[in-house]
Design a protein around this motif. Structure first.
Motif: not given
Length: 455
Positions: A221-222, A225-226, A229, A257, A260-261, A345, A348-349
């Motif tokens: 997940e990390e 998200r990266e 982003s 994503i 995970e969401d 949230r 997460a981001v």
């Protein structure tokens, strides 16, 4: 061009055929109707039907269309579907999958079935699939594509283009090309656009640019998200020695994503996520996804009952206090859930990190106090006019206290969960509601005792 009305009617007939009597003679009818239905509708029917019904539909689809539909199914559903397909059909599907998608499927299959399917692959496909399966399910390496085209830094642009042309059908993407040095150590990346535009004699080393990469053992997940982003189209994946082992693409990131969401949304509402569509899930599976959390919350709600029992004598003295209990507990739970959802949230981001704990507490303390002030003044005026000003003061002060407490706790819990390595969503809505109910009642009766002089 297929008429929309005709395709809709055909889809309805196909759904009726799938849900009717299941026997081999039904395949002819399914095959006839399926030819009139768009692929997107076929995919929906496969996803929302039982694995046995989906298997019937798969048997009449062209190989390419069947593979395209299969790739978009959740891995758990793929595994059940495999059990209802014939061996040749299974072999064709598994062979057509990308190594990362194949690894996800094998992770859901019984070991014996996965081993048998693995043996049916070519040596190259078996090696790539084994490499992906070697990483934990939580690691991004499990979702990367090992089919990556790496350019050597000492090649010229012309030589690199020759390699790209020769191998263009293999890699999952060629729009962003990793550049490697000796030992396949990652040096950076070049885009296909720049590779085409430069002078053919330009050395790759002279046009390489720094890349944002991730280690194969990084949390999925990390890493995803990266990826989002930085608005990437692809991300190189390296091992602990910075050697290129694969590449992460947008479709893999979106799958992560989405999963995970879906998990966060389900757990924040007190249930477990489904591994397939709602309509294709059995009643027993739906019950199992909800019953555990209901039992946990029911047991934790006993705290609220015990608090009411402790303050039962206060309620006997001022019966009107009981009328405001739903208002106060509901306000506290909603305030806490709002804060928890916002902070979860932000975690997460990447907008909030664990070391921002005190910043979050200070912000939510002020937000809760302001919300409580607005609601408290309103509650004071309305309750005071109807039930008297002493009762109005109790309600106003309680709303102020409850909102301040709930917002602070709601912002705090997801960060504590992150620090402990737990899912922040688990610590949010269900548990916060229960905690705020019990704590809010203690604040309520404490304030009422003080203001009204109860004993």
């Amino acid at each position: 061009m297929v008429d929309t009305t005709e395709s809709t009617e055909a889809a309805d007939r196909l759904e009726s055929a799938l849900t009717g009597r299941i026997d081999p003679t039904a395949l002819d009818e399914i095959a006839t109707v399926a030819q009139q239905v768009p692929q997107a509708e076929i995919a929906r029917l496969v996803h929302t039907s039982t694995p046995l019904q989906s298997a019937m539909l798969f048997r009449v689809l062209p190989k390419a269309e069947a593979l395209a539909v299969f790739e978009n199914l959740p891995p758990a559903y793929q595994a059940e579907l495999i059990g209802n397909l014939r061996e040749p059909e299974v072999a064709d599907i598994v062979e057509g999958l990308d190594p990362d998608d194949r690894a996800e499927l094998f992770g859901e299959l019984p070991a014996g079935v996965a081993s048998r399917l693995m043996k049916g692959l070519t040596a190259e496909e078996r090696e790539m699939t084994s490499a992906v399966l070697g990483y934990p399910k939580s690691a991004i390496g499990r979702y990367m594509s090992p089919e990556v085209l790496g350019l050597h830094e000492d090649w010229t642009a012309a030589a690199a283009m020759e390699v790209v042309r020769a191998r263009i059908d293999g890699p999952e993407t060629v729009y962003l090309l990793p550049v490697v040095g000796p030992g396949r150590v990652l040096r950076g990346v070049v885009s296909l656009r720049n590779l085409i535009a430069v002078d053919p004699d330009t050395v790759i080393e002279d046009m390489v640019r720094d890349s944002i990469s991730t280690h194969a053992l990084s949390d999925r997940e990390e890493a995803a998200r990266e990826f989002l982003s930085h608005r990437l189209i692809a991300m190189p994946v390296t091992d602990q020695e910075d050697r290129l082992v694969g590449i992460l693409t947008m479709d893999d990131v979106l799958d992560i994503i989405d999963e995970e969401d879906a998990e966060d949304i389900a757990r924040s509402s007190g249930s477990e996520p489904l591994d397939r569509s709602y309509l294709s899930s059995t009643i027993l599976r739906l019950v199992k996804s909800r019953i555990v959390w209901l039992l946990v919350l029911a047991v934790s709600a006993i705290l609220t009952v015990q608090v009411l029992e402790v303050y039962e004598d206060r309620l006997d003295q001022v019966v009107v206090l009981a009328l405001f209990i739903p208002l106060l507990t509901g306000t506290g739970g909603n305030t806490g859930n709002q804060a928890a959802t916002t902070v979860t949230r932000a975690l997460a981001v990447g907008e909030v990190r664990i070391r921002d704990l005190w910043k979050v507490i200070w912000r939510e303390l002020r937000v809760g106090a302001m919300l409580g002030s607005v609601l408290g003044i309103l509650g004071f005026v309305i309750a005071g006019l109807v039930y008297g000003w002493p009762i109005g003061l109790v309600i106003g002060l309680t709303l102020l206290s409850v909102c301040t407490m709930a917002a602070t706790v709601g912002g705090l819990m997801p960060i504590i969960a992150k620090k402990l390595g737990a899912d922040p969503a688990v610590f949010s809505n269900p548990f916060i509601s229960t905690f705020c109910d019990a704590t809010g009642l203690i604040l309520y009766f404490t304030i009422a005792t003080t203001v009204l002089g109860l004993s």
